[in-house]
Scaffold this active site. Structure first.
Site, PDB file in Angstrom:
ATOM      1  CE  LYS A  68      -4.082  -2.300   2.224  1.00 38.06           C
ATOM      2  NZ  LYS A  68      -4.988  -2.070   3.155  1.00 38.06           N
ATOM      3  CG  ASN A  89      -7.678   1.056  -0.832  1.00 34.37           C
ATOM      4  OD1 ASN A  89      -7.365   2.190  -1.248  1.00 34.37           O
ATOM      5  ND2 ASN A  89      -8.698   0.592  -0.433  1.00 34.37           N
ATOM      6  N   GLY A 129       0.089   1.116  13.489  1.00 34.30           N
ATOM      7  CA  GLY A 129       0.077   0.496  12.212  1.00 34.30           C
ATOM      8  C   GLY A 129      -0.596   1.219  10.592  1.00 34.30           C
TER       9      GLY A 129
HETATM   10  P1  ATR Z   1      -0.716  -2.964   9.883  1.00 34.66           P
HETATM   11  O1  ATR Z   1       0.396  -2.037   9.340  1.00 34.66           O
HETATM   12  O2  ATR Z   1      -2.216  -3.572   8.827  1.00 34.66           O
HETATM   13  O3  ATR Z   1      -1.884  -1.683  10.873  1.00 34.66           O
HETATM   14  P2  ATR Z   1       0.819  -3.562  11.639  1.00 34.66           P
HETATM   15  O4  ATR Z   1       1.513  -2.895  11.384  1.00 34.66           O
HETATM   16  O5  ATR Z   1       1.272  -4.830  11.619  1.00 34.66           O
HETATM   17  O6  ATR Z   1      -0.466  -3.886  10.474  1.00 34.66           O
HETATM   18  O7  ATR Z   1       0.176  -3.569  12.747  1.00 34.66           O
HETATM   19  C1  ATR Z   1      -0.936  -2.883  13.539  1.00 34.66           C
HETATM   20  C2  ATR Z   1      -0.345  -1.819  14.706  1.00 34.66           C
HETATM   21  O8  ATR Z   1      -0.933  -4.010  15.603  1.00 34.66           O
HETATM   22  C3  ATR Z   1       1.546  -1.894  15.395  1.00 34.66           C
HETATM   23  O9  ATR Z   1       1.176  -1.249  16.123  1.00 34.66           O
HETATM   24  C4  ATR Z   1       1.075  -3.153  16.236  1.00 34.66           C
HETATM   25  O10 ATR Z   1       2.438  -2.426  17.338  1.00 34.66           O
HETATM   26  P3  ATR Z   1       3.446  -2.486  17.671  1.00 34.66           P
HETATM   27  O11 ATR Z   1       4.151  -1.008  16.995  1.00 34.66           O
HETATM   28  O12 ATR Z   1       3.869  -2.366  18.898  1.00 34.66           O
HETATM   29  O13 ATR Z   1       4.304  -3.884  16.788  1.00 34.66           O
HETATM   30  C5  ATR Z   1      -0.261  -3.758  16.883  1.00 34.66           C
HETATM   31  N1  ATR Z   1      -0.067  -5.081  17.411  1.00 34.66           N
HETATM   32  C6  ATR Z   1       0.173  -6.271  16.181  1.00 34.66           C
HETATM   33  N2  ATR Z   1       0.980  -7.548  17.427  1.00 34.66           N
HETATM   34  C7  ATR Z   1       0.259  -7.530  18.393  1.00 34.66           C
HETATM   35  C8  ATR Z   1       0.291  -7.691  19.438  1.00 34.66           C
HETATM   36  N3  ATR Z   1       0.179  -9.416  19.243  1.00 34.66           N
HETATM   37  N4  ATR Z   1       0.220  -7.556  20.600  1.00 34.66           N
HETATM   38  C9  ATR Z   1      -0.411  -5.405  20.589  1.00 34.66           C
HETATM   39  N5  ATR Z   1      -0.393  -5.002  19.426  1.00 34.66           N
HETATM   40  C10 ATR Z   1       0.624  -5.842  18.312  1.00 34.66           C
END
Ligand code: ATR
Length: 278
Positions: A68, A89, A129
Site C-alpha cells: 500500500k 489501496n 500501524g
Molecule cells: P497494519 O499496518 O496493517 O495496521 P501492523 O503494522 O502489522 O498492521 O500492526 C498494527 C499494530 O498492531 C502495530 O502498531 C502493532 O504494535 P507495535 O507497534 O508495538 O508493533 C500492533 N500489534 C501487532 N501485534 C500485536 C500484539 N500481539 N499485541 C499488541 N499489539 C500488537
C-alpha cells in the site's frame, strides 16, 4: 458473459489467496450487469504489475498488504488525502494515467458515521500501524480528538507527532498497558486496528474487557470472524458495536464506484462476503 470488451480489475498483494475482494466485486458486477471481471494477483514484482496496467489496459487495481505504501512511487497522481496518509489501496487507469486513492479510511469513517457524528468526539485507536494511520487521519479530518494506544510507545508517539503536524494538539498517544478504566470512560469511540483475535486465533483480544464502558461505540477492523472476541466483550458490556465487515464492504464499495463510475450495490457485496465467512 466474458467477451472481448470485458474490463479487467484486480487485487494485488502477497499473499492473496484469502482475499474476499474478487467474490465481492464480481457479485457486484453481476448484479449491475457490468461487463467487468475481478481477479486476484499474487505479486512479487510490484513495478511489473503496475506496468502491466498500461500494457494490458487493465482498468483498476486494489492494493493490499504489503504494497500500500510502496506502490505510490509508481503512480502518476495521488489523491491528496491518500498522499497525506501515505497509503494507496485503489488505482484507476484513466487513459493511461494511473491515479491512486485510499478508500480504506473512507470505509472506516462511513461505518462510524452511520452510528455517530464524529465531530468533536473523543476517539481511542488501538495500534499504530498502517490501518491505524488511515483511521486516525479520517477521524481527525472529521473533527475528532484521537488517542493512540499502542504496545510500542515509540511508534505511537511517532504517529501522533506526525498527525499533530496537521491537527495541532488533537492527537496523543500512550502505552496500551498504561491505559486505565477511568481514562477509557471519558471517550466516545474505540477502534481496534491490532491484528489480534483474527481467524484462527479467535479467542484472543487486544484489549482488557474490564476497560470497556457501555457509552463507547466500538469498532474492530478485523472481519474474520465477523464478531471478534473484542466485539463480543463490547456487546456484553452494553456498547454499540461495528464489525470490520462494514469497513471492508465500504472500502470495496468506494473502490467499485471509482472503477465503474456506478453506484455500488452494497447489500449484495455485504451478503456475498458474509456468506463466505459463515
Ligand atoms: P497494519 O499496518 O496493517 O495496521 P501492523 O503494522 O502489522 O498492521 O500492526 C498494527 C499494530 O498492531 C502495530 O502498531 C502493532 O504494535 P507495535 O507497534 O508495538 O508493533 C500492533 N500489534 C501487532 N501485534 C500485536 C500484539 N500481539 N499485541 C499488541 N499489539 C500488537
Amino acid at each position: 458473459m466474458i467477451d472481448s470488451k470485458t474490463k479487467l480489475i484486480g487485487v494485488i498483494g502477497k499473499p492473496i489467496e484469502h482475499s474476499m475482494s474478487p467474490p465481492m466485486h464480481n457479485a457486484a458486477f453481476l448484479k449491475n450487469s457490468l461487463n467487468y471481471v475481478y481477479l486476484a494477483f499474487g505479486v512479487e514484482d510490484l513495478g511489473g504489475a503496475i506496468k502491466s496496467m498500461l500494457a494490458l489496459n487493465i482498468r483498476g487495481y486494489n492494493v493490499t498488504i504489503p504494497y500500500k505504501t510502496e506502490v505510490i512511487a509508481y503512480l502518476d497522481q495521488i489523491e491528496p488525502v491518500a498522499k497525506k496518509i501515505g497509503a494507496v489501496n485503489t488505482i484507476v487507469n484513466e487513459n493511461n494515467i494511473l491515479k491512486g486513492y485510499n478508500t480504506d479510511y473512507i470505509g472506516a469513517i462511513e461505518a462510524l458515521e452511520e452510528k455517530i457524528k464524529i465531530k468533536d468526539k473523543k476517539a481511542i485507536v488501538l495500534g499504530a500501524g498502517g490501518a491505524s494511520r488511515a483511521i486516525c487521519f479520517g477521524l481527525l479530518n472529521k473533527g475528532a480528538e484521537v488517542l493512540i494506544l499502542n504496545r510500542s510507545v515509540e511508534k505511537g508517539m511517532l504517529l501522533a507527532g506526525e498527525l499533530n503536524q496537521h491537527w495541532k494538539s488533537k492527537a496523543s498517544s500512550m502505552s496500551i498497558n498504561e491505559a486505565t478504566v477511568q481514562l477509557i470512560k471519558g471517550y466516545d469511540i474505540l477502534v481496534n486496528t491490532i491484528p489480534v483475535g483474527m481467524y484462527p486465533k479467535t479467542d484472543q483480544t487486544p484489549f482488557k474487557k474490564d476497560f470497556l464502558a457501555k457509552n463507547l461505540l466500538v469498532m474492530d477492523i478485523i472481519y474474520n470472524p465477523i464478531q471478534t472476541q473484542f466485539l463480543k466483550d463490547a456487546k456484553n458490556t452494553g456498547c454499540r458495536i461495528i464489525s470490520g465487515l462494514e469497513m471492508f464492504v465500504n472500502q470495496g464499495a468506494a473502490s467499485f464506484e471509482l472503477f465503474t463510475g456506478k453506484k455500488p450495490p452494497k447489500d449484495i457485496m455485504k451478503k456475498t462476503v458474509k456468506d463466505l465467512l459463515r
